[in-house]
Design a protein around this motif. Structure first.
Motif, PDB file in Angstrom:
ATOM      1  N   THR A  75       0.820  -1.214   0.000  1.00  0.00           N
ATOM      2  CA  THR A  75       0.000   0.000   0.000  1.00  0.00           C
ATOM      3  C   THR A  75       0.851   1.259   0.000  1.00  0.00           C
ATOM      4  N   THR A  76       1.825   1.336   0.906  1.00  0.00           N
ATOM      5  CA  THR A  76       2.617   2.562   1.038  1.00  0.00           C
ATOM      6  C   THR A  76       3.402   2.855  -0.235  1.00  0.00           C
ATOM      7  N   TYR A  77       4.019   1.843  -0.805  1.00  0.00           N
ATOM      8  CA  TYR A  77       4.827   2.075  -2.005  1.00  0.00           C
ATOM      9  C   TYR A  77       3.955   2.428  -3.205  1.00  0.00           C
ATOM     10  N   PHE A  78       2.823   1.758  -3.372  1.00  0.00           N
ATOM     11  CA  PHE A  78       1.981   2.110  -4.507  1.00  0.00           C
ATOM     12  C   PHE A  78       1.425   3.526  -4.344  1.00  0.00           C
ATOM     13  N   ILE A  79       1.011   3.852  -3.122  1.00  0.00           N
ATOM     14  CA  ILE A  79       0.477   5.188  -2.872  1.00  0.00           C
ATOM     15  C   ILE A  79       1.513   6.256  -3.196  1.00  0.00           C
ATOM     16  N   PHE A  80       2.737   6.061  -2.747  1.00  0.00           N
ATOM     17  CA  PHE A  80       3.770   7.065  -3.019  1.00  0.00           C
ATOM     18  C   PHE A  80       4.085   7.140  -4.512  1.00  0.00           C
ATOM     19  N   GLY A  81       4.126   5.992  -5.190  1.00  0.00           N
ATOM     20  CA  GLY A  81       4.354   6.026  -6.627  1.00  0.00           C
ATOM     21  C   GLY A  81       3.248   6.771  -7.350  1.00  0.00           C
ATOM     22  N   PHE A  82       2.012   6.477  -6.996  1.00  0.00           N
ATOM     23  CA  PHE A  82       0.869   7.153  -7.613  1.00  0.00           C
ATOM     24  C   PHE A  82       0.889   8.644  -7.301  1.00  0.00           C
ATOM     25  N   GLN A  83       1.153   9.004  -6.056  1.00  0.00           N
ATOM     26  CA  GLN A  83       1.109  10.407  -5.664  1.00  0.00           C
ATOM     27  C   GLN A  83       2.220  11.224  -6.327  1.00  0.00           C
ATOM     28  N   ILE A  84       3.394  10.648  -6.451  1.00  0.00           N
ATOM     29  CA  ILE A  84       4.493  11.344  -7.138  1.00  0.00           C
ATOM     30  C   ILE A  84       4.089  11.658  -8.575  1.00  0.00           C
ATOM     31  N   ALA A  85       3.519  10.651  -9.259  1.00  0.00           N
ATOM     32  CA  ALA A  85       3.087  10.865 -10.639  1.00  0.00           C
ATOM     33  C   ALA A  85       1.948  11.874 -10.701  1.00  0.00           C
ATOM     34  N   ALA A  86       1.023  11.811  -9.738  1.00  0.00           N
ATOM     35  CA  ALA A  86      -0.128  12.710  -9.736  1.00  0.00           C
ATOM     36  C   ALA A  86       0.295  14.163  -9.540  1.00  0.00           C
ATOM     37  N   VAL A  87       1.209  14.397  -8.611  1.00  0.00           N
ATOM     38  CA  VAL A  87       1.694  15.762  -8.370  1.00  0.00           C
ATOM     39  C   VAL A  87       2.438  16.281  -9.589  1.00  0.00           C
ATOM     40  N   SER A  88       3.300  15.445 -10.162  1.00  0.00           N
ATOM     41  CA  SER A  88       4.051  15.851 -11.352  1.00  0.00           C
ATOM     42  C   SER A  88       3.116  16.156 -12.516  1.00  0.00           C
ATOM     43  N   ARG A  89       2.073  15.356 -12.663  1.00  0.00           N
ATOM     44  CA  ARG A  89       1.123  15.530 -13.779  1.00  0.00           C
ATOM     45  C   ARG A  89       0.294  16.800 -13.627  1.00  0.00           C
ATOM     46  N   THR A  90      -0.124  17.131 -12.401  1.00  0.00           N
ATOM     47  CA  THR A  90      -1.078  18.228 -12.231  1.00  0.00           C
ATOM     48  C   THR A  90      -0.449  19.547 -11.785  1.00  0.00           C
ATOM     49  N   SER A  91       0.725  19.489 -11.147  1.00  0.00           N
ATOM     50  CA  SER A  91       1.363  20.724 -10.665  1.00  0.00           C
ATOM     51  C   SER A  91       2.694  21.009 -11.338  1.00  0.00           C
ATOM     52  N   GLY A  92       3.110  20.137 -12.231  1.00  0.00           N
ATOM     53  CA  GLY A  92       4.343  20.376 -12.968  1.00  0.00           C
ATOM     54  C   GLY A  92       5.479  19.492 -12.499  1.00  0.00           C
ATOM     55  N   THR A  93       6.490  19.404 -13.322  1.00  0.00           N
ATOM     56  CA  THR A  93       7.651  18.552 -13.049  1.00  0.00           C
ATOM     57  C   THR A  93       8.301  18.926 -11.714  1.00  0.00           C
ATOM     58  N   LEU A  94       8.691  17.915 -10.966  1.00  0.00           N
ATOM     59  CA  LEU A  94       9.372  18.150  -9.698  1.00  0.00           C
ATOM     60  C   LEU A  94      10.716  18.837  -9.941  1.00  0.00           C
ATOM     61  N   THR A  95      11.106  19.676  -8.996  1.00  0.00           N
ATOM     62  CA  THR A  95      12.446  20.252  -9.071  1.00  0.00           C
ATOM     63  C   THR A  95      13.474  19.191  -8.713  1.00  0.00           C
ATOM     64  N   ASP A  96      14.733  19.476  -8.980  1.00  0.00           N
ATOM     65  CA  ASP A  96      15.794  18.519  -8.646  1.00  0.00           C
ATOM     66  C   ASP A  96      15.798  18.214  -7.149  1.00  0.00           C
ATOM     67  N   LYS A  97      15.567  19.233  -6.333  1.00  0.00           N
ATOM     68  CA  LYS A  97      15.558  19.034  -4.879  1.00  0.00           C
ATOM     69  C   LYS A  97      14.383  18.172  -4.456  1.00  0.00           C
ATOM     70  N   GLN A  98      13.203  18.440  -5.012  1.00  0.00           N
ATOM     71  CA  GLN A  98      12.013  17.647  -4.666  1.00  0.00           C
ATOM     72  C   GLN A  98      12.183  16.199  -5.101  1.00  0.00           C
ATOM     73  N   ARG A  99      12.757  16.015  -6.281  1.00  0.00           N
ATOM     74  CA  ARG A  99      12.988  14.646  -6.773  1.00  0.00           C
ATOM     75  C   ARG A  99      14.041  13.946  -5.930  1.00  0.00           C
ATOM     76  N   MET A 100      15.066  14.682  -5.509  1.00  0.00           N
ATOM     77  CA  MET A 100      16.098  14.095  -4.657  1.00  0.00           C
ATOM     78  C   MET A 100      15.491  13.631  -3.326  1.00  0.00           C
ATOM     79  N   LEU A 101      14.592  14.454  -2.762  1.00  0.00           N
ATOM     80  CA  LEU A 101      13.912  14.044  -1.530  1.00  0.00           C
ATOM     81  C   LEU A 101      13.121  12.757  -1.763  1.00  0.00           C
ATOM     82  N   GLY A 102      12.507  12.646  -2.943  1.00  0.00           N
ATOM     83  CA  GLY A 102      11.775  11.428  -3.272  1.00  0.00           C
ATOM     84  C   GLY A 102      12.667  10.205  -3.312  1.00  0.00           C
ATOM     85  N   TRP A 103      13.841  10.346  -3.936  1.00  0.00           N
ATOM     86  CA  TRP A 103      14.762   9.209  -4.018  1.00  0.00           C
ATOM     87  C   TRP A 103      15.364   8.873  -2.657  1.00  0.00           C
TER      88      TRP A 103
END
Length: 555
Positions: A75-103
């Motif tokens: 559940t946690t991993y799918f939710i985070f994968g979906f949410q990352i894609a959802a935010v990127s799709r609707t609010s724009g590409t993540l910055t390098d810092k935001q993506r680094m926090l994700g990784w």
């Protein structure tokens, strides 16, 4: 007729770098499904009394693997994968810092998951996914759990950072609905996971390391359920995101009301956290007044649930009538029942009707006395997370994965996805139905067949245990099917463009009040409710802790 510009808008792609991060989470989620699903099958076979685990594997060992991998990791991993894609799709590409926090969050979570899973597989942490004291696991198990929580906070910070960036760049405007929903879910997760973090870091980890001799069991259970019930809504709200925002686009309709969707999510934030005592209704040491208060707050979640049901079926009816549906239910026939992106989540929605009714029983003090700690509760759990949530996640995966991989869901895979959902619903109806029925007869949860196999009462339970094994076997076939579909979408499906469907707000919808994004108001109310519901009883637990339990002290 759709214009070229509209088609281009529909095919806005999640940035490849963000997509890679989202896919990393989805890989782990489906690996967890494969292993945890196999352990679930073995559980039902053992409980039926027809199978003995080989090689000295313990029943509670596979029960813990099943619960942790499916209830927490999948559940946690799918939710985070979906949410990352959802935010990127609707609010724009993540910055390098935001993506680094994700990784960073992903790898911290994954290291923690591997550490905890290793201890479970070595039979050093067969403590179930609730890890109640006085059951004790190896300290590495608890350290791994702590890393999973901290990693989720780090990854969540990147997603919240994108929302803050969007708000600063667009003052006075309502944020993209899907991003707003992600931030509500993460806010709830961060606030509620503080409880389990305190339990693990200040009670269970020092105890397992031998720094203290005892822990306050009542306090540890209270801290767990402060987290454990909101965890259910952490699973559920991403399913609601798909229902509210994606499904209208899939069926060719529009979102009924942006304001109603935001209000329902804020109400879930308020009423999902200060309610953990309804899982502790039979425990001594908690005043009946505080139990009653939290039962009332628990039942308040019926309001956003009904708002969601109204909104979804209004969307369905409006679209069905636009397609020519006549009469009271003629619109129902016009919905795209042959599209797995719609049908699979719809089956999950339908399952939420009996699941919600069972939840009301579990949260009601008198009726809870009958079903508490019986396998009825397990049956309820499988209707909520293992049907409503999981089927919605599967339905989302059928467009999310090809969107991220640059492939398409073929007609053959779409048909197989529909078959998979029907197989899942059929198997779950048998297994969960048997669990509910035999739970009313008093069959305990968390017990293997050998625990009660010789009693006269157990003989009456055997047919239902066998039914659970039959249902569990059918469910495992469903798992094999979905893994086959996912593998196809990841590596073998034809190359092509798949949209990330995001619905538009109906032109008849009322304007969304900006107060719904005034976080100072909503978080203040949330914290006030938590303090009101927990401060006095927790102080009482600490002051009246049994001699030698030491509470939070580490010395």
């Amino acid at each position: 007729m759709t214009t070229v510009a509209e088609r281009a808008k529909d095919l806005v792609k999640v940035d490849r770098r963000d997509g890679k991060l989202a896919l990393a989470h989805i890989y782990v989620a489906f690996i967890a499904l494969a292993i945890g699903g196999l352990c679930g099958l073995l559980q039902t076979l053992v409980r039926s009394g027809t199978f003995t685990l080989p090689w000295g594997i313990g029943y509670y060992q596979i029960l813990t693997v099943h619960g942790v991998l499916l209830g927490l990791v999948l559940t946690t991993y799918f939710i985070f994968g979906f949410q990352i894609a959802a935010v990127s799709r609707t609010s724009g590409t993540l910055t390098d810092k935001q993506r680094m926090l994700g990784w960073v969050g992903f790898w911290v979570m994954t290291i923690g998951t591997i550490a905890s899973a290793t201890m479970v597989l070595l039979n050093q942490a067969s403590v179930l996914y609730t890890f109640y004291a006085p059951l004790q696991a190896h300290w590495i198990f608890y350290a791994g759990l702590a890393l999973v929580i901290v990693g989720s906070w780090i990854g969540g910070a990147g997603q919240i950072g994108k929302y803050i960036e969007w708000r600063k760049a667009n003052p006075g405007q309502s944020s993209p609905l899907l991003t707003f929903m992600v931030v509500v879910n993460l806010s709830m997760w961060i606030v509620c996971s503080l409880g389990v973090a305190v339990e693990v870091l200040f009670q269970l980890l020092p105890w397992s390391l031998g720094w203290v001799d005892k822990v306050d069991v009542l306090l540890s259970r209270t801290l767990f359920w402060y987290f454990g019930h909101p965890l259910v809504y952490f699973w559920l709200l991403p399913a609601y995101m798909v229902w509210y925002v994606v499904i209208p686009k899939v069926i060719g309709g529009k979102i009924f009301s942006d304001a109603l969707a935001r209000l329902s999510f804020m109400l879930f934030l308020l009423f999902s956290i200060p309610v953990g005592f309804h899982h502790q209704l039979v425990e001594p040491g908690i005043s009946s007044f505080w139990k009653f208060l939290q039962v009332v707050l628990t039942l308040m979640v019926v309001i956003p649930s009904l708002l969601t049901a109204f909104s979804m079926f209004a969307t369905f009816e409006i679209r069905g009538r636009a397609l020519g549906g006549k009469g009271v239910l003629g619109w129902f026939k016009k919905l795209p029942w042959g599209d797995a992106r719609f049908l699979v989540p719809f089956i999950g929605m339908a399952a939420f009707i009996p699941a919600g009714a069972g939840g009301i029983i579990n949260a009601s003090h008198q009726m809870n006395q009958l079903v508490h700690n019986t396998i009825w509760v397990t049956g309820h759990f499988h209707l909520t997370v293992a049907t409503t949530v999981v089927l919605t996640f599967f339905g989302a995966a059928y467009w999310l994965i090809p969107h991220l991989t640059g492939r398409v869901l073929t007609k053959q895979m779409n048909k197989l996805a529909i078959i998979q959902a029907i197989v899942w619903a059929f198997g779950m109806s048998i297994m969960s139905g048997a669990m509910h029925i035999v739970g009313l007869f008093g069959a305990p949860r968390r017990s293997d067949f050998s625990t009660y196999g010789g009693s006269a009462q157990a003989a009456e339970w055997i047919p239902y245990q066998i039914a659970q094994a039959v249902g569990g076997t059918i469910l495992f076939i469903g798992i094999v099917l979905v893994l086959y579909i996912v593998a196809n979408l990841l590596w073998f499906a034809p190359k092509g463009e798949t949209e990330f469907p995001v619905g538009e707000i109906s032109e008849n919808a009322e304007k969304t009040p900006m107060a719904l994004e005034n976080w100072k108001i909503w978080l203040t109310i949330c914290i006030a409710l938590i303090l009101f519901a927990y401060t006095v009883p927790v102080i009482d637990m600490i002051q009246n802790a049994p001699p030698g339990s030491k509470g939070f002290k580490l010395w």
